[in-house]
Scaffold this motif. Sequence first.
Motif, PDB file in Angstrom:
ATOM      1  N   GLY A  22       0.738  -0.943   0.023  1.00 14.30           N
ATOM      2  CA  GLY A  22      -0.094   0.294  -0.053  1.00 14.30           C
ATOM      3  C   GLY A  22       0.740   1.245   0.132  1.00 14.30           C
ATOM      4  N   VAL A  23       1.906   1.018   0.518  1.00 16.07           N
ATOM      5  CA  VAL A  23       2.981   2.481   0.511  1.00 16.07           C
ATOM      6  C   VAL A  23       3.490   2.433  -0.768  1.00 16.07           C
ATOM      7  CG1 VAL A  23       4.840   3.122   1.710  1.00 16.07           C
ATOM      8  CG2 VAL A  23       3.338   2.405   3.131  1.00 16.07           C
ATOM      9  N   VAL A  24       4.226   1.374  -1.126  1.00 16.31           N
ATOM     10  CA  VAL A  24       4.818   1.343  -2.437  1.00 16.31           C
ATOM     11  C   VAL A  24       4.053   1.641  -3.730  1.00 16.31           C
ATOM     12  CG1 VAL A  24       6.357   0.203  -3.816  1.00 16.31           C
ATOM     13  CG2 VAL A  24       6.829   0.202  -1.334  1.00 16.31           C
ATOM     14  N   ALA A  25       2.971   0.852  -3.744  1.00 20.25           N
ATOM     15  CA  ALA A  25       2.086   0.989  -5.029  1.00 20.25           C
ATOM     16  C   ALA A  25       0.432   0.957  -4.496  1.00 20.25           C
ATOM     17  CB  ALA A  25       2.377  -0.394  -5.771  1.00 20.25           C
ATOM     18  N   PRO A  26       0.080   2.044  -4.017  1.00 26.35           N
ATOM     19  CA  PRO A  26      -1.170   2.178  -3.756  1.00 26.35           C
ATOM     20  C   PRO A  26      -2.415   1.703  -4.480  1.00 26.35           C
ATOM     21  CG  PRO A  26      -0.083   4.432  -3.701  1.00 26.35           C
ATOM     22  CD  PRO A  26       0.781   3.230  -4.031  1.00 26.35           C
ATOM     23  N   ASP A  27      -2.244   2.114  -5.937  1.00 25.49           N
ATOM     24  CA  ASP A  27      -3.297   1.452  -6.886  1.00 25.49           C
ATOM     25  C   ASP A  27      -3.167  -0.074  -6.949  1.00 25.49           C
ATOM     26  OD1 ASP A  27      -4.211   4.180  -7.657  1.00 25.49           O
ATOM     27  OD2 ASP A  27      -2.367   4.501  -9.090  1.00 25.49           O
ATOM     28  N   ARG A  28      -2.219  -0.647  -6.848  1.00 26.81           N
ATOM     29  CA  ARG A  28      -2.192  -2.091  -6.940  1.00 26.81           C
ATOM     30  C   ARG A  28      -2.637  -2.686  -5.591  1.00 26.81           C
ATOM     31  NH1 ARG A  28       3.328  -4.861  -8.394  1.00 26.81           N
ATOM     32  NH2 ARG A  28       1.700  -6.611  -8.809  1.00 26.81           N
ATOM     33  N   SER A  29      -2.540  -1.750  -4.467  1.00 29.21           N
ATOM     34  CA  SER A  29      -3.254  -2.267  -3.176  1.00 29.21           C
ATOM     35  C   SER A  29      -4.611  -2.243  -3.105  1.00 29.21           C
ATOM     36  CB  SER A  29      -2.589  -1.382  -2.149  1.00 29.21           C
ATOM     37  OG  SER A  29      -3.128  -1.938  -0.973  1.00 29.21           O
ATOM     38  N   LEU A  30      -5.269  -0.988  -3.883  1.00 26.85           N
ATOM     39  CA  LEU A  30      -6.707  -0.947  -4.216  1.00 26.85           C
ATOM     40  C   LEU A  30      -7.335  -1.976  -4.883  1.00 26.85           C
ATOM     41  CD1 LEU A  30      -6.614   3.047  -4.515  1.00 26.85           C
ATOM     42  CD2 LEU A  30      -7.881   1.550  -2.806  1.00 26.85           C
ATOM     43  N   ASP A  31      -6.715  -2.310  -6.052  1.00 29.28           N
ATOM     44  CA  ASP A  31      -6.958  -3.421  -6.951  1.00 29.28           C
ATOM     45  C   ASP A  31      -7.031  -4.723  -6.430  1.00 29.28           C
ATOM     46  OD1 ASP A  31      -7.574  -4.192  -9.650  1.00 29.28           O
ATOM     47  OD2 ASP A  31      -5.744  -5.238  -9.679  1.00 29.28           O
ATOM     48  N   ALA A  32      -5.975  -5.007  -5.517  1.00 30.93           N
ATOM     49  CA  ALA A  32      -5.806  -6.230  -4.741  1.00 30.93           C
ATOM     50  C   ALA A  32      -7.143  -6.448  -3.787  1.00 30.93           C
ATOM     51  CB  ALA A  32      -4.635  -6.342  -3.912  1.00 30.93           C
ATOM     52  N   ALA A  33      -7.625  -5.129  -3.252  1.00 28.52           N
ATOM     53  CA  ALA A  33      -8.481  -5.256  -2.203  1.00 28.52           C
ATOM     54  C   ALA A  33      -9.727  -5.018  -2.971  1.00 28.52           C
ATOM     55  CB  ALA A  33      -8.435  -3.893  -1.487  1.00 28.52           C
ATOM     56  N   GLY A  34     -10.062  -5.077  -4.033  1.00 27.02           N
ATOM     57  CA  GLY A  34     -11.238  -5.151  -5.004  1.00 27.02           C
ATOM     58  C   GLY A  34     -11.796  -3.869  -5.302  1.00 27.02           C
ATOM     59  N   PHE A  35     -11.359  -2.751  -5.041  1.00 30.32           N
ATOM     60  CA  PHE A  35     -11.881  -1.602  -5.441  1.00 30.32           C
ATOM     61  C   PHE A  35     -11.484  -1.365  -6.976  1.00 30.32           C
ATOM     62  CE2 PHE A  35     -11.235  -1.305  -0.821  1.00 30.32           C
ATOM     63  CZ  PHE A  35     -12.297  -0.766  -0.511  1.00 30.32           C
ATOM     64  N   GLU A  36     -12.547  -0.825  -7.422  1.00 29.84           N
ATOM     65  CA  GLU A  36     -12.421  -0.188  -8.958  1.00 29.84           C
ATOM     66  C   GLU A  36     -11.435   0.834  -9.265  1.00 29.84           C
ATOM     67  OE1 GLU A  36     -16.313   0.955 -10.512  1.00 29.84           O
ATOM     68  OE2 GLU A  36     -17.240  -0.589  -9.125  1.00 29.84           O
ATOM     69  N   PRO A  37     -10.530   0.369 -10.136  1.00 29.73           N
ATOM     70  CA  PRO A  37      -9.526   1.538 -10.465  1.00 29.73           C
ATOM     71  C   PRO A  37     -10.160   2.834 -10.856  1.00 29.73           C
ATOM     72  CG  PRO A  37      -9.686  -0.152 -12.050  1.00 29.73           C
ATOM     73  CD  PRO A  37     -10.708  -0.270 -11.194  1.00 29.73           C
ATOM     74  N   VAL A  38      -9.826   4.071 -10.610  1.00 34.50           N
ATOM     75  CA  VAL A  38      -9.871   5.379 -10.985  1.00 34.50           C
ATOM     76  C   VAL A  38      -8.791   5.821 -11.572  1.00 34.50           C
ATOM     77  CG1 VAL A  38     -10.783   7.570 -10.170  1.00 34.50           C
ATOM     78  CG2 VAL A  38     -11.418   5.577  -8.947  1.00 34.50           C
ATOM     79  N   ALA A  39      -9.085   6.351 -13.119  1.00 34.77           N
ATOM     80  CA  ALA A  39      -7.906   6.869 -13.695  1.00 34.77           C
ATOM     81  C   ALA A  39      -7.497   8.213 -13.233  1.00 34.77           C
ATOM     82  CB  ALA A  39      -8.411   6.919 -15.241  1.00 34.77           C
ATOM     83  N   ASP A  40      -8.391   8.996 -13.154  1.00 38.14           N
ATOM     84  CA  ASP A  40      -8.166  10.373 -12.861  1.00 38.14           C
ATOM     85  C   ASP A  40      -8.869  10.849 -11.517  1.00 38.14           C
ATOM     86  OD1 ASP A  40      -6.673  11.138 -14.976  1.00 38.14           O
ATOM     87  OD2 ASP A  40      -8.346  11.332 -16.329  1.00 38.14           O
ATOM     88  N   ARG A  41      -8.206  11.281 -10.457  1.00 40.65           N
ATOM     89  CA  ARG A  41      -8.915  11.396  -9.383  1.00 40.65           C
ATOM     90  C   ARG A  41      -9.065  12.749  -9.143  1.00 40.65           C
ATOM     91  NH1 ARG A  41      -9.520   7.320  -6.121  1.00 40.65           N
ATOM     92  NH2 ARG A  41      -8.003   5.507  -6.351  1.00 40.65           N
ATOM     93  N   ALA A  42     -10.254  13.264  -8.591  1.00 42.09           N
ATOM     94  CA  ALA A  42     -10.824  14.676  -8.622  1.00 42.09           C
ATOM     95  C   ALA A  42     -10.240  15.338  -7.646  1.00 42.09           C
ATOM     96  CB  ALA A  42     -12.458  14.626  -8.160  1.00 42.09           C
ATOM     97  N   PRO A  43     -10.091  16.565  -7.814  1.00 43.82           N
ATOM     98  CA  PRO A  43      -9.251  17.584  -6.917  1.00 43.82           C
ATOM     99  C   PRO A  43     -10.019  17.302  -5.409  1.00 43.82           C
ATOM    100  CG  PRO A  43      -9.809  18.885  -8.915  1.00 43.82           C
ATOM    101  CD  PRO A  43     -10.572  17.389  -8.808  1.00 43.82           C
ATOM    102  N   GLY A  44      -9.192  17.078  -4.273  1.00 44.78           N
ATOM    103  CA  GLY A  44      -9.574  16.964  -3.110  1.00 44.78           C
ATOM    104  C   GLY A  44      -9.696  15.592  -2.962  1.00 44.78           C
ATOM    105  N   ASP A  45      -9.511  14.639  -3.741  1.00 42.23           N
ATOM    106  CA  ASP A  45      -9.848  13.161  -3.417  1.00 42.23           C
ATOM    107  C   ASP A  45      -8.417  12.829  -2.656  1.00 42.23           C
ATOM    108  OD1 ASP A  45      -9.712  10.676  -3.198  1.00 42.23           O
ATOM    109  OD2 ASP A  45     -10.657  10.352  -5.370  1.00 42.23           O
ATOM    110  N   HIS A  46      -8.687  12.315  -1.433  1.00 42.36           N
ATOM    111  CA  HIS A  46      -7.418  12.131  -0.886  1.00 42.36           C
ATOM    112  C   HIS A  46      -7.292  10.587  -0.549  1.00 42.36           C
ATOM    113  CE1 HIS A  46      -6.396  16.343  -0.166  1.00 42.36           C
ATOM    114  NE2 HIS A  46      -7.752  16.527  -0.038  1.00 42.36           N
ATOM    115  N   THR A  47      -7.901   9.730  -1.389  1.00 38.83           N
ATOM    116  CA  THR A  47      -7.915   8.387  -1.231  1.00 38.83           C
ATOM    117  C   THR A  47      -6.577   7.677  -0.975  1.00 38.83           C
ATOM    118  OG1 THR A  47      -9.841   8.181  -2.507  1.00 38.83           O
ATOM    119  CG2 THR A  47      -8.766   6.085  -2.257  1.00 38.83           C
ATOM    120  N   LEU A  48      -5.699   8.078  -1.925  1.00 34.81           N
ATOM    121  CA  LEU A  48      -4.244   7.461  -1.743  1.00 34.81           C
ATOM    122  C   LEU A  48      -3.543   8.050  -0.629  1.00 34.81           C
ATOM    123  CD1 LEU A  48      -3.394   7.620  -5.706  1.00 34.81           C
ATOM    124  CD2 LEU A  48      -4.406   5.922  -4.475  1.00 34.81           C
TER     125      LEU A  48
END
Length: 128
Positions: A22-48
């Motif tokens: 999750g620290v090194v590759a947060p997008d891969r971590s989200l994918d492994a957890a089953g969350f849908e990938p988001v190509a462009d995050r909106a301003p103010g989106d602090h998910t990562l």
Amino acid sequence: MSATRWTLTALGVLGGAIGVLGVVAPDRSLDAAGFEPVADRAPGDHTLTILRSSSLAALSEGGLYVLGATLGWRLFPAQAVAHRLLLAADMVGQVVTGRGPRSLLRGAAWEGVGAAAIGAAVWFDRRR
């Protein structure tokens, strides 16, 4: 080494590895957890940012599991089981109430299986 210590060590190493992911590759971590990938995050989106922080917490918790197992902290297994069951219940509750996605059930399963594994190891050690 006892079954309890082995179980705590294994769960600590696995949890720590998930934290590192999750620290090194947060997008891969989200994918492994089953969350849908988001190509462009909106301003103010602090998910990562939040994911990195919770991943550091997972890494720290994994270290505590290994330390607790290594030092043989007597009450640590009971605390770990209670903590994991609380997390599992929270995740299931979020899904049931519609506040969280169904993919949280994967995390709930991980926590529940971990609690059961620790409990089974403690039971096994007491019977020896």
